[in-house]
Motif scaffolding. Structure first.
Motif, PDB file in Angstrom:
ATOM      1  N   HIS A 230       0.776  -1.261   0.066  1.00  0.00           N
ATOM      2  CA  HIS A 230      -0.044   0.004   0.006  1.00  0.00           C
ATOM      3  C   HIS A 230       0.803   1.202   0.029  1.00  0.00           C
ATOM      4  N   ASN A 233       2.895   3.552   3.393  1.00  0.00           N
ATOM      5  CA  ASN A 233       1.933   3.722   4.664  1.00  0.00           C
ATOM      6  C   ASN A 233       3.196   3.606   5.725  1.00  0.00           C
ATOM      7  N   LEU A 264      -3.811   2.411  15.191  1.00  0.00           N
ATOM      8  CA  LEU A 264      -4.086   3.437  14.132  1.00  0.00           C
ATOM      9  C   LEU A 264      -3.626   2.880  13.027  1.00  0.00           C
ATOM     10  N   HIS A 265      -2.976   1.900  12.974  1.00  0.00           N
ATOM     11  CA  HIS A 265      -2.463   1.228  11.570  1.00  0.00           C
ATOM     12  C   HIS A 265      -3.022  -0.273  11.572  1.00  0.00           C
ATOM     13  N   GLY A 266      -2.281  -1.149  11.335  1.00  0.00           N
ATOM     14  CA  GLY A 266      -2.804  -2.825  11.313  1.00  0.00           C
ATOM     15  C   GLY A 266      -3.636  -3.195  12.250  1.00  0.00           C
ATOM     16  N   ALA A 268      -5.841  -1.868  13.740  1.00  0.00           N
ATOM     17  CA  ALA A 268      -7.314  -1.586  13.550  1.00  0.00           C
ATOM     18  C   ALA A 268      -8.131  -2.763  13.272  1.00  0.00           C
ATOM     19  N   LYS A 296     -14.795  15.190  20.639  1.00  0.00           N
ATOM     20  CA  LYS A 296     -13.412  15.571  20.704  1.00  0.00           C
ATOM     21  C   LYS A 296     -13.028  15.313  21.995  1.00  0.00           C
ATOM     22  N   LEU A 302     -13.998   5.622  15.588  1.00  0.00           N
ATOM     23  CA  LEU A 302     -14.766   4.685  14.820  1.00  0.00           C
ATOM     24  C   LEU A 302     -13.615   3.725  14.116  1.00  0.00           C
ATOM     25  N   ARG A 308      -5.604   7.990   5.826  1.00  0.00           N
ATOM     26  CA  ARG A 308      -4.745   9.161   5.382  1.00  0.00           C
ATOM     27  C   ARG A 308      -4.839   9.311   3.999  1.00  0.00           C
ATOM     28  N   ARG A 316     -10.103  -1.916  -1.240  1.00  0.00           N
ATOM     29  CA  ARG A 316      -9.970  -2.990  -0.540  1.00  0.00           C
ATOM     30  C   ARG A 316     -11.299  -3.377   0.115  1.00  0.00           C
ATOM     31  N   PHE A 354     -19.062  12.370   9.433  1.00  0.00           N
ATOM     32  CA  PHE A 354     -18.207  11.545   8.644  1.00  0.00           C
ATOM     33  C   PHE A 354     -18.078  11.946   7.164  1.00  0.00           C
ATOM     34  N   ASN A 362     -12.361   1.447   5.833  1.00  0.00           N
ATOM     35  CA  ASN A 362     -11.075   1.137   5.152  1.00  0.00           C
ATOM     36  C   ASN A 362     -10.863  -0.278   5.081  1.00  0.00           C
ATOM     37  N   VAL A 363      -9.564  -0.905   4.916  1.00  0.00           N
ATOM     38  CA  VAL A 363      -9.339  -2.298   4.817  1.00  0.00           C
ATOM     39  C   VAL A 363      -9.699  -3.232   5.906  1.00  0.00           C
ATOM     40  N   ASP A 364      -9.389  -2.452   6.898  1.00  0.00           N
ATOM     41  CA  ASP A 364      -9.542  -3.135   8.326  1.00  0.00           C
ATOM     42  C   ASP A 364     -11.092  -3.424   8.964  1.00  0.00           C
ATOM     43  N   PHE A 385      -2.646  -9.735   8.914  1.00  0.00           N
ATOM     44  CA  PHE A 385      -2.278  -8.506   8.117  1.00  0.00           C
ATOM     45  C   PHE A 385      -0.732  -8.369   7.698  1.00  0.00           C
TER      46      PHE A 385
HETATM   47  C1  SDX Z   1      -4.283   1.370   7.644  1.00  0.00           C
HETATM   48  O1  SDX Z   1      -1.617   4.441   5.313  1.00  0.00           O
HETATM   49  C2  SDX Z   1      -1.996   3.138   4.712  1.00  0.00           C
HETATM   50  O2  SDX Z   1      -1.997   3.007   3.744  1.00  0.00           O
HETATM   51  C3  SDX Z   1      -2.524   2.366   5.940  1.00  0.00           C
HETATM   52  C4  SDX Z   1      -3.331   1.151   5.533  1.00  0.00           C
HETATM   53  C5  SDX Z   1      -2.279   0.077   4.856  1.00  0.00           C
HETATM   54  O3  SDX Z   1      -2.830  -0.623   3.740  1.00  0.00           O
HETATM   55  O4  SDX Z   1      -1.040   0.115   5.134  1.00  0.00           O
HETATM   56  O5  SDX Z   1      -4.172   1.465   4.484  1.00  0.00           O
HETATM   57  C6  SDX Z   1      -3.655   0.383   6.746  1.00  0.00           C
HETATM   58  O6  SDX Z   1      -3.558   1.430   8.768  1.00  0.00           O
HETATM   59  C7  SDX Z   1      -5.837   1.605   7.564  1.00  0.00           C
HETATM   60  C8  SDX Z   1      -6.131   2.511   8.621  1.00  0.00           C
HETATM   61  C9  SDX Z   1      -6.733   1.537   9.952  1.00  0.00           C
HETATM   62  N1  SDX Z   1      -6.715   2.624  11.128  1.00  0.00           N
HETATM   63  C10 SDX Z   1      -8.195   2.795  11.541  1.00  0.00           C
HETATM   64  O7  SDX Z   1      -9.203   2.339  11.227  1.00  0.00           O
HETATM   65  C11 SDX Z   1      -8.115   3.594  12.822  1.00  0.00           C
HETATM   66  C12 SDX Z   1      -9.380   4.963  12.784  1.00  0.00           C
HETATM   67  N2  SDX Z   1      -8.931   5.582  11.866  1.00  0.00           N
HETATM   68  C13 SDX Z   1      -8.286   6.867  12.210  1.00  0.00           C
HETATM   69  O8  SDX Z   1      -7.327   6.641  13.499  1.00  0.00           O
HETATM   70  C14 SDX Z   1      -7.836   7.746  11.232  1.00  0.00           C
HETATM   71  O9  SDX Z   1      -8.718   7.969  10.232  1.00  0.00           O
HETATM   72  C15 SDX Z   1      -6.566   7.215  10.552  1.00  0.00           C
HETATM   73  C16 SDX Z   1      -5.426   6.954  11.489  1.00  0.00           C
HETATM   74  C17 SDX Z   1      -6.580   6.159   9.497  1.00  0.00           C
HETATM   75  C18 SDX Z   1      -6.131   8.478   9.560  1.00  0.00           C
HETATM   76  O10 SDX Z   1      -5.738   9.529  10.294  1.00  0.00           O
HETATM   77  P1  SDX Z   1      -5.412  10.909   9.623  1.00  0.00           P
HETATM   78  O11 SDX Z   1      -5.136  10.758   8.044  1.00  0.00           O
HETATM   79  O12 SDX Z   1      -4.309  11.425  10.352  1.00  0.00           O
HETATM   80  O13 SDX Z   1      -6.664  11.947   9.837  1.00  0.00           O
HETATM   81  P2  SDX Z   1      -7.043  12.690  11.043  1.00  0.00           P
HETATM   82  O14 SDX Z   1      -6.769  12.160  12.223  1.00  0.00           O
HETATM   83  O15 SDX Z   1      -6.366  14.008  10.614  1.00  0.00           O
HETATM   84  O16 SDX Z   1      -8.568  12.999  11.023  1.00  0.00           O
HETATM   85  C19 SDX Z   1      -9.069  14.220  10.387  1.00  0.00           C
HETATM   86  C20 SDX Z   1     -10.354  14.233  10.832  1.00  0.00           C
HETATM   87  C21 SDX Z   1     -10.041  14.610  12.364  1.00  0.00           C
HETATM   88  O17 SDX Z   1     -11.516  15.243  13.002  1.00  0.00           O
HETATM   89  P3  SDX Z   1     -11.119  16.956  13.065  1.00  0.00           P
HETATM   90  O18 SDX Z   1     -10.008  17.241  13.832  1.00  0.00           O
HETATM   91  O19 SDX Z   1     -10.933  17.337  11.508  1.00  0.00           O
HETATM   92  O20 SDX Z   1     -12.303  17.671  13.623  1.00  0.00           O
HETATM   93  O21 SDX Z   1     -11.528  13.163  10.927  1.00  0.00           O
HETATM   94  C22 SDX Z   1     -11.296  12.696  12.102  1.00  0.00           C
HETATM   95  C23 SDX Z   1     -10.143  13.055  13.210  1.00  0.00           C
HETATM   96  O22 SDX Z   1     -10.892  13.289  14.684  1.00  0.00           O
HETATM   97  N3  SDX Z   1     -11.370  10.917  12.245  1.00  0.00           N
HETATM   98  C24 SDX Z   1     -12.176  10.190  12.894  1.00  0.00           C
HETATM   99  C25 SDX Z   1     -11.565   9.036  12.378  1.00  0.00           C
HETATM  100  N4  SDX Z   1     -10.774   9.236  11.481  1.00  0.00           N
HETATM  101  C26 SDX Z   1     -10.490  10.399  11.326  1.00  0.00           C
HETATM  102  N5  SDX Z   1     -13.156  10.378  13.664  1.00  0.00           N
HETATM  103  C27 SDX Z   1     -13.632   9.379  14.099  1.00  0.00           C
HETATM  104  N6  SDX Z   1     -13.477   8.223  13.702  1.00  0.00           N
HETATM  105  C28 SDX Z   1     -12.338   7.883  13.048  1.00  0.00           C
HETATM  106  N7  SDX Z   1     -12.089   6.639  12.417  1.00  0.00           N
END
Ligand code: SDX
Length: 428
Positions: A230, A233, A264-266, A268, A296, A302, A308, A316, A354, A362-364, A385
């Motif tokens: 991917h 990442n 926050l990564h795998g 998840a 907040k 979620l 990102r 996926r 959202f 996402n994938v997870d 993963f």
């Molecule tokens: C993977 O990078 C890759 O390619 C990774 C991956 C791979 O194949 O290697 O795809 C695998 O890691 C997928 C992601 C798995 N993680 C999760 O599902 C954990 C939940 N997701 C979040 O933690 C978050 O979305 C991230 C870490 C995945 C991305 O974070 P970013 O890009 O740093 O985004 P951000 O934290 O700046 O969020 C932007 C806004 C924020 O709100 P505001 O400050 O604008 O008000 O969106 C909100 C965040 O609070 N937000 C969420 C959220 N994800 C972002 N709010 C609630 N639930 C969420 N899941």
């Protein structure tokens, strides 16, 4: 588009070349920025706008929800080839001929045993140890038993290290799961396919004949393909930066496993199941978790939502969601967790919080539903993963080494104390 970017600082203009990739992405090459400007650098927390390298392995377009390995779409690969062929494609750049694939598999099989002393390290872990910590440790320990895998400068030496880790890591994964279950360790069967053998080592019982279940083999094969790479990442960037110091392949992979462990990564995929089970225990109260995710002051997110790069559906996730339906139906499983996941997804996709933030599954989000149907323990989800991501980590590490990339060493903006005189302890 012009061939250069101009930055103006204190009335002085500086020009930097614009580079365009094969998918018409454009980058500003700032390699001379600090020297040309007398010390000015860029700052980009989390590298949201910063490219770390040029790569020919994976292309993704987060806005359009596109993912391709070496130019082939993930949708086609998930349907038409198996995980071992995708492994070959990612690492060497082309889909293998039958002869190439057979030799690749033979070379991996020749390396699919591990030194018996590895068991002593495994035995030292408590049964309660998280398998990602065990796998990261054992992968690094492989170096001690394969010292020739460290200083690999020739393609031939790299190949030998590559088939070693592809042969040995599945054994470590299966042994880790069985150790936690109190089961005897299984050595696999060289007559089986790569993914078949992973399942056999994980699930064969000592007291009965192991029978392959094609539904499970095909489901795992597809899941591993979807996780295989991917681009840059968090864990892959870790593998590249550790490898850029010319640490060996196994040490670099071990570091990548540690990065992938993060929730926050795998990590998840395990956190998604824990969240869905909590919602189920709460009588399916998805609204409570949706408001927690939007609060907040609440660190809860979620899990399985947001990305990102993807600001559209993760391609996926679409494939895995469909596979989850197919696998559960084929196995005759009616898992309420899947219904809760679908309900949560529907609610989130209609919720302004959202929608405004372009947060999609996402994938997870759905992968754990399939792992659960396969009776893979929840703590092993992120390890699955890692097994899927192994080819991508290898491919990216090899590309970085073959391109002779410099050691990764970012700059910083210092915001600490300026020079101050020493104060003796009696005067503090
Ligand atoms: C993977 O990078 C890759 O390619 C990774 C991956 C791979 O194949 O290697 O795809 C695998 O890691 C997928 C992601 C798995 N993680 C999760 O599902 C954990 C939940 N997701 C979040 O933690 C978050 O979305 C991230 C870490 C995945 C991305 O974070 P970013 O890009 O740093 O985004 P951000 O934290 O700046 O969020 C932007 C806004 C924020 O709100 P505001 O400050 O604008 O008000 O969106 C909100 C965040 O609070 N937000 C969420 C959220 N994800 C972002 N709010 C609630 N639930 C969420 N899941």
């Amino acid at each position: 588009m012009s061939k250069q970017a101009t930055i103006e600082i204190d009335g002085k203009k500086y020009e930097f070349p614009l580079i365009t990739g094969t998918e018409n992405e454009v980058a500003i090459d700032i390699a001379t920025l600090r020297s040309a400007t007398g010390g000015v650098i860029t700052l980009d927390s989390g590298f949201k706008n910063t490219g770390s390298c040029e790569s020919a392995i994976t292309f993704l377009d987060g806005e359009k929800g596109i993912l391709r390995y070496r130019g082939y779409s993930i949708e086609e690969l998930a349907k038409k080839v198996d995980f071992l062929e995708v492994t070959y494609l990612l690492i060497f750049g082309e889909l293998p001929t039958k002869a190439q694939n057979d030799k690749f598999h033979d070379d991996i099989k020749a390396q699919s045993t591990v030194d018996e002393d590895i068991k002593k390290i495994l035995e030292a872990f408590p049964k309660t140890a998280h398998p990602m910590g065990i796998i990261s440790s054992l992968t690094s320990a492989l170096t001690a038993f394969n010292p020739s895998s460290v200083n690999v400068n020739s393609e031939e030496d790299m190949y030998k290290a590559i088939v070693k880790i592809l042969g040995k890591m599945p054994v470590l994964v299966a042994w880790t799961m069985r150790k936690k279950q109190g089961l005897p360790l299984d050595y696999g069967d060289d007559s089986l396919g790569y993914v078949e053998n992973i399942l056999k080592m994980m699930f064969a019982k000592p007291n009965c004949k192991y029978v392959q279940n094609k539904i499970l083999v095909d489901a795992l094969d597809k899941l591993l393909i979807l996780h295989a790479d991917h681009e840059q990442n968090c864990s892959t960037s870790t593998v590249r930066i550790v490898g850029s110091a010319h640490a060996g392949l196994f040490a670099s992979i071990s570091a990548g496993i540690s990065a992938l462990w993060g929730p926050l990564h795998g990590g998840a995929n395990q956190a998604v199941l824990e969240m869905l089970q909590a919602i189920e225990a709460d009588g399916g109260d998805t609204k409570k978790y949706m408001s927690k995710a939007k609060d907040k002051n609440d660190p809860f997110r979620l899990m399985g939502f947001g990305h990102r790069v993807y600001k559209n559906f993760d391609p996926r996730a679409k494939i895995i969601k469909k596979a989850a339906d197919e696998v559960l139906e084929a196995l005759g499983i009616d898992d309420p967790i899947l219904a809760i996941a679908k309900g949560l997804e529907k609610e989130a996709l209609e919720d302004p919080y959202f929608v405004e933030r372009k947060l999609y599954p996402n994938v997870d989000f759905y992968s754990g539903v399939i792992y659960r149907a396969m009776n893979i323990p929840q703590e092993m989800f992120t390890v699955m993963f890692a097994i899927g991501r192994l080819p991508g980590w290898i491919a990216q590490w090899r590309e970085m080494r073959l391109r002779k990339e410099p050691i990764g060493r970012p700059r910083q903006l210092y915001i600490g104390e300026t020079l101050r005189p020493y104060i003796d302890v009696d005067n503090r």
